[in-house]
Design a protein around this motif. Structure first.
Motif, PDB file in Angstrom:
ATOM      1  N   SER A 122       0.823  -1.211   0.000  1.00  0.00           N
ATOM      2  CA  SER A 122       0.000   0.000   0.000  1.00  0.00           C
ATOM      3  C   SER A 122       0.857   1.263   0.000  1.00  0.00           C
ATOM      4  N   ALA A 123       0.572   2.167  -0.916  1.00  0.00           N
ATOM      5  CA  ALA A 123       1.215   3.475  -0.916  1.00  0.00           C
ATOM      6  C   ALA A 123       0.441   4.439  -0.019  1.00  0.00           C
ATOM      7  N   PHE A 124      -0.873   4.250   0.024  1.00  0.00           N
ATOM      8  CA  PHE A 124      -1.760   5.069   0.850  1.00  0.00           C
ATOM      9  C   PHE A 124      -2.705   4.157   1.604  1.00  0.00           C
ATOM     10  N   ALA A 125      -3.257   4.682   2.693  1.00  0.00           N
ATOM     11  CA  ALA A 125      -4.211   3.902   3.479  1.00  0.00           C
ATOM     12  C   ALA A 125      -5.288   4.811   4.044  1.00  0.00           C
ATOM     13  N   VAL A 126      -6.493   4.261   4.126  1.00  0.00           N
ATOM     14  CA  VAL A 126      -7.580   4.894   4.862  1.00  0.00           C
ATOM     15  C   VAL A 126      -7.902   3.938   6.003  1.00  0.00           C
ATOM     16  N   LEU A 127      -7.685   4.394   7.215  1.00  0.00           N
ATOM     17  CA  LEU A 127      -8.003   3.598   8.398  1.00  0.00           C
ATOM     18  C   LEU A 127      -9.492   3.765   8.684  1.00  0.00           C
ATOM     19  N   TYR A 128     -10.086   2.750   9.283  1.00  0.00           N
ATOM     20  CA  TYR A 128     -11.495   2.883   9.656  1.00  0.00           C
ATOM     21  C   TYR A 128     -11.815   1.994  10.841  1.00  0.00           C
ATOM     22  N   HIS A 129     -12.843   2.392  11.569  1.00  0.00           N
ATOM     23  CA  HIS A 129     -13.439   1.524  12.579  1.00  0.00           C
ATOM     24  C   HIS A 129     -14.844   2.030  12.878  1.00  0.00           C
ATOM     25  N   ASN A 130     -15.584   1.207  13.564  1.00  0.00           N
ATOM     26  CA  ASN A 130     -16.957   1.581  13.876  1.00  0.00           C
ATOM     27  C   ASN A 130     -17.158   1.694  15.378  1.00  0.00           C
ATOM     28  N   HIS A 131     -18.190   2.423  15.747  1.00  0.00           N
ATOM     29  CA  HIS A 131     -18.643   2.548  17.129  1.00  0.00           C
ATOM     30  C   HIS A 131     -20.075   2.027  17.184  1.00  0.00           C
ATOM     31  N   PRO A 132     -20.263   0.726  17.389  1.00  0.00           N
ATOM     32  CA  PRO A 132     -21.631   0.185  17.426  1.00  0.00           C
ATOM     33  C   PRO A 132     -22.424   0.812  18.577  1.00  0.00           C
ATOM     34  N   GLY A 133     -23.541   1.365  18.272  1.00  0.00           N
ATOM     35  CA  GLY A 133     -24.396   1.959  19.299  1.00  0.00           C
ATOM     36  C   GLY A 133     -23.831   3.232  19.898  1.00  0.00           C
ATOM     37  N   GLY A 134     -22.735   3.726  19.365  1.00  0.00           N
ATOM     38  CA  GLY A 134     -22.110   4.928  19.909  1.00  0.00           C
ATOM     39  C   GLY A 134     -22.297   6.121  19.009  1.00  0.00           C
ATOM     40  N   THR A 135     -21.396   7.063  19.152  1.00  0.00           N
ATOM     41  CA  THR A 135     -21.458   8.263  18.332  1.00  0.00           C
ATOM     42  C   THR A 135     -20.287   8.287  17.360  1.00  0.00           C
ATOM     43  N   ALA A 136     -20.494   8.944  16.254  1.00  0.00           N
ATOM     44  CA  ALA A 136     -19.449   9.077  15.233  1.00  0.00           C
ATOM     45  C   ALA A 136     -18.570  10.263  15.603  1.00  0.00           C
ATOM     46  N   SER A 137     -17.677  10.031  16.558  1.00  0.00           N
ATOM     47  CA  SER A 137     -16.724  11.052  16.973  1.00  0.00           C
ATOM     48  C   SER A 137     -15.439  10.362  17.403  1.00  0.00           C
ATOM     49  N   ALA A 138     -14.363  11.130  17.444  1.00  0.00           N
ATOM     50  CA  ALA A 138     -13.058  10.572  17.792  1.00  0.00           C
ATOM     51  C   ALA A 138     -12.760  10.796  19.271  1.00  0.00           C
ATOM     52  N   SER A 139     -12.536   9.702  19.978  1.00  0.00           N
ATOM     53  CA  SER A 139     -12.138   9.805  21.375  1.00  0.00           C
ATOM     54  C   SER A 139     -10.658  10.170  21.445  1.00  0.00           C
ATOM     55  N   GLU A 140     -10.173  10.482  22.633  1.00  0.00           N
ATOM     56  CA  GLU A 140      -8.741  10.755  22.791  1.00  0.00           C
ATOM     57  C   GLU A 140      -7.933   9.522  22.410  1.00  0.00           C
ATOM     58  N   ALA A 141      -8.424   8.339  22.759  1.00  0.00           N
ATOM     59  CA  ALA A 141      -7.724   7.093  22.404  1.00  0.00           C
ATOM     60  C   ALA A 141      -7.681   6.919  20.887  1.00  0.00           C
ATOM     61  N   ASP A 142      -8.782   7.250  20.199  1.00  0.00           N
ATOM     62  CA  ASP A 142      -8.815   7.174  18.724  1.00  0.00           C
ATOM     63  C   ASP A 142      -7.778   8.128  18.130  1.00  0.00           C
ATOM     64  N   GLN A 143      -7.679   9.329  18.692  1.00  0.00           N
ATOM     65  CA  GLN A 143      -6.737  10.319  18.185  1.00  0.00           C
ATOM     66  C   GLN A 143      -5.290   9.880  18.419  1.00  0.00           C
TER      67      GLN A 143
END
Length: 185
Positions: A122-143
């Motif tokens: 891979s030259a480039f990557a898009v990381l992803y994950h889901n928050h089942p039942g949660g909110t679509a926001s980045a926690s400090e741990a995600d950051q």
């Protein structure tokens, strides 16, 4: 931390056909889905995979990438962390779910992420994950994780274009909100 432009240019084009997901890989939702409904969902995923393979530029913007990931992750009852592997022309090599977690977390091992990127070339990557039942926001741990992975992947020549979090039909983009570390700035 430097901010990246609000609308980064992401062009993802399918270059290889991955196998469609089978019934066994569909989300386990107890008695909520019948066998027939699971078959319909499997067929819909198969159709989506064929459409992605046929189109020359199916995921050509951050919103298209988010829409694709929402379709893949919205109904999952557990966290999944994965990577969209991209070649040097930002075409999709493959979508690789790497880690499966519980309803509120997944353990991500940077060493395994680096191995996956190297194996896919891979030259480039898009990381992803889901928050089942949660909110679509980045926690400090995600950051923190995103920053660590960006630095680690840069050392092997792979640039992280975005990290997208999906919660139901909502999504959050690190790139669109300026949360990605921009090398050289």
């Amino acid at each position: 931390m430097a901010q990246q432009e609000a609308n980064p240019s992401i062009t993802v084009t399918k270059t290889s056909d991955g196998p469609p997901r089978d019934l066994e890989s569909l989300p386990e939702t107890g008695s909520q889905l019948s066998v027939h409904e699971k078959a319909v969902l499997a067929e819909a995923q198969s159709i989506l995979a064929r459409l992605v393979a046929r189109q020359s530029d199916p995921l050509s913007s951050p919103s298209a990438v988010k829409d694709y990931l929402v379709h893949q992750l919205a109904a999952l009852p557990h966290e999944v962390f994965g990577i969209l592997h991209l070649d040097s022309q930002k075409r999709l090599i493959r979508d690789e779910p790497l880690f499966r977690g519980t309803i509120n977390g997944a353990v991500v091992y940077p060493r395994e992420v680096i191995k996956a990127v190297l194996q896919s070339n891979s030259a480039f990557a898009v990381l992803y994950h889901n928050h089942p039942g949660g909110t679509a926001s980045a926690s400090e741990a995600d950051q923190r994780l995103t920053s660590e992975l960006q630095i680690a992947l840069t050392t092997v020549g792979t640039e992280v274009l975005d990290h997208i979090i999906v919660a139901g039909t909502d999504s959050f983009s690190f790139a669109e909100t300026g949360l990605l570390y921009v090398a050289g700035h």
